[in-house]
Structures are given as C-alpha cells and as structure tokens.
Design a protein around this motif. Structure first.
Motif, mmCIF file in Angstrom:
data_model
loop_
_atom_site.group_PDB
_atom_site.id
_atom_site.type_symbol
_atom_site.label_atom_id
_atom_site.label_comp_id
_atom_site.label_asym_id
_atom_site.label_seq_id
_atom_site.Cartn_x
_atom_site.Cartn_y
_atom_site.Cartn_z
ATOM 1 N N GLU A 55 1.026 -1.155 -0.097
ATOM 2 C CA GLU A 55 -0.185 -0.054 -0.005
ATOM 3 C C GLU A 55 0.723 1.193 -0.032
ATOM 4 N N VAL A 56 1.952 1.315 0.844
ATOM 5 C CA VAL A 56 2.804 2.285 1.044
ATOM 6 C C VAL A 56 3.377 2.632 -0.416
ATOM 7 N N GLN A 58 2.158 1.815 -3.523
ATOM 8 C CA GLN A 58 1.071 2.030 -4.277
ATOM 9 C C GLN A 58 0.759 3.640 -4.140
ATOM 10 N N ASP A 59 0.945 3.946 -2.820
ATOM 11 C CA ASP A 59 0.276 5.291 -2.623
ATOM 12 C C ASP A 59 1.562 6.444 -2.947
ATOM 13 N N LYS A 60 2.812 6.116 -2.888
ATOM 14 C CA LYS A 60 3.901 6.867 -3.341
ATOM 15 C C LYS A 60 3.585 6.809 -4.719
ATOM 16 N N ASN A 62 0.985 6.530 -6.752
ATOM 17 C CA ASN A 62 -0.075 7.449 -6.958
ATOM 18 C C ASN A 62 0.499 8.963 -6.843
ATOM 19 N N GLU A 63 1.138 9.513 -5.708
ATOM 20 C CA GLU A 63 1.508 10.712 -5.467
ATOM 21 C C GLU A 63 2.403 11.363 -6.505
ATOM 22 N N TYR A 66 -0.027 12.092 -9.384
ATOM 23 C CA TYR A 66 -0.577 13.186 -9.232
ATOM 24 C C TYR A 66 0.194 14.352 -9.286
ATOM 25 N N ALA A 161 -2.276 13.324 -1.742
ATOM 26 C CA ALA A 161 -2.922 12.105 -2.042
ATOM 27 C C ALA A 161 -4.155 12.315 -2.878
ATOM 28 N N ASN A 163 -6.229 12.816 -5.891
ATOM 29 C CA ASN A 163 -6.014 12.723 -7.473
ATOM 30 C C ASN A 163 -6.660 13.936 -8.124
#
Length: 168
Positions: A55-56, A58-60, A62-63, A66, A161, A163
């Motif tokens: 998850e971490v 994936q979050d990075k 995504n950021e 974005y 975080a 979009n």
C-alpha cells in the motif's frame, strides 16, 4: 505352540493398532497446533506487513503520478467541503470581501456566494458566519484558511494524496 503363535499374533495386532492410534492422535494434535491463534498470528502479521508495504509503495506511486498530472493542469482550486475549480482569482476574492464587508447586517443575513464554483454558500437569518469567515480570511490575506490555491500544482503540494482528476 499354536496357542503361543495365536497369542503373539493377537498381541502384535493390538500393538500395531495402538501405534496406529498414537500416530493418528499425534497428527491431529499437530494439525490443531497449526490452526491455533498463536500459529496463525505470525502468518497474519507477515501478511499485514506485506500488504502495508504494498500500500505504501502504491501510495507513493500515486502521489508521483498526481504531482505530474497536477503540474500540467490549469485553474484555481477552492476547497470548501471538497476541492472545486473556481474562476475567481485572489483579486476577485478581495473585491468580493470588500463588497461583503460593506453590506449591512440585515443584508449579510441574506447573502450568498458561489465563489466562482458550482457550490453555493449562504448565510441565513440566524448565522452570518459562513460568509463572514471567508471575508475575514480574505481581508487578512489568509487564503490558506479557506483552502484557496492559485494553481492545481499548489493544491497538489498541500494534498498530494488527492487525485487532481477528482477536482470538480
């Protein structure tokens, strides 16, 4: 002699069954041990760690995506209850705040504004705080407290975080 052989055969059969029962019981005990909460806890915690790490990552990712997207997007953003595009610049807000401040208390109770977005904020007969808070913040040049951002990139820096495609 035959009697002795029969007794030995019976005795060997009983011992064989006993050994077989002991083996079955040991296998059942081992199976129960593997299904115990203590045994499953380590499996669960390693699964949670792997999931959290994923998850971490994936979050990075995504950021980063974005931020790249936000850098190319145009427009001003106002975060009232959710981020919205606004047509208003800081000067438009200042002009509105000056006009709003000049209103009588009676007129302030009836006032409403959409701040160049698709969402309208209104005062009512009892409470003039919704718009007065905006006017006070703009008058004090505190655009951060009303979540106004001159660019999507600026909004993204404050909220990495979210979009940018979700801004309405």
């Amino acid at each position: 002699m035959m009697d002795k052989l029969k007794q030995n055969k019976i005795w060997l059969t009983v011992v064989a069954f006993g050994v077989l029962i002991v083996i079955i019981l040991l296998m059942m005990l081992n199976q129960q041990k593997q299904n115990s909460p203590a045994a499953q806890e380590s499996s669960y915690s390693s699964s949670v760690k792997a999931s959290s790490s994923s998850e971490v990552d994936q979050d990075k990712a995504n950021e980063k995506a974005y931020a790249k997207k936000a850098a190319t997007m145009k427009g001003h953003v106002l975060g009232i209850s959710e981020p919205l595009y606004t047509k208003w610049s800081k000067d438009d807000f200042r002009k509105w705040a000056k006009e709003y401040s000049a209103l009588t208390d009676s007129d302030k109770h009836k006032a409403s504004s959409n701040f160049g977005t698709t969402q309208t904020i209104s005062n009512d007969e009892i409470d003039i705080r919704p718009l007065s808070n905006y006017a006070d913040a703009v008058t004090n040049n505190d655009f951060e407290s009303i979540s106004y951002f001159e660019t999507v990139k600026e909004f993204n820096k404050k909220h990495p975080a979210i979009n940018p495609d979700d801004i309405k």
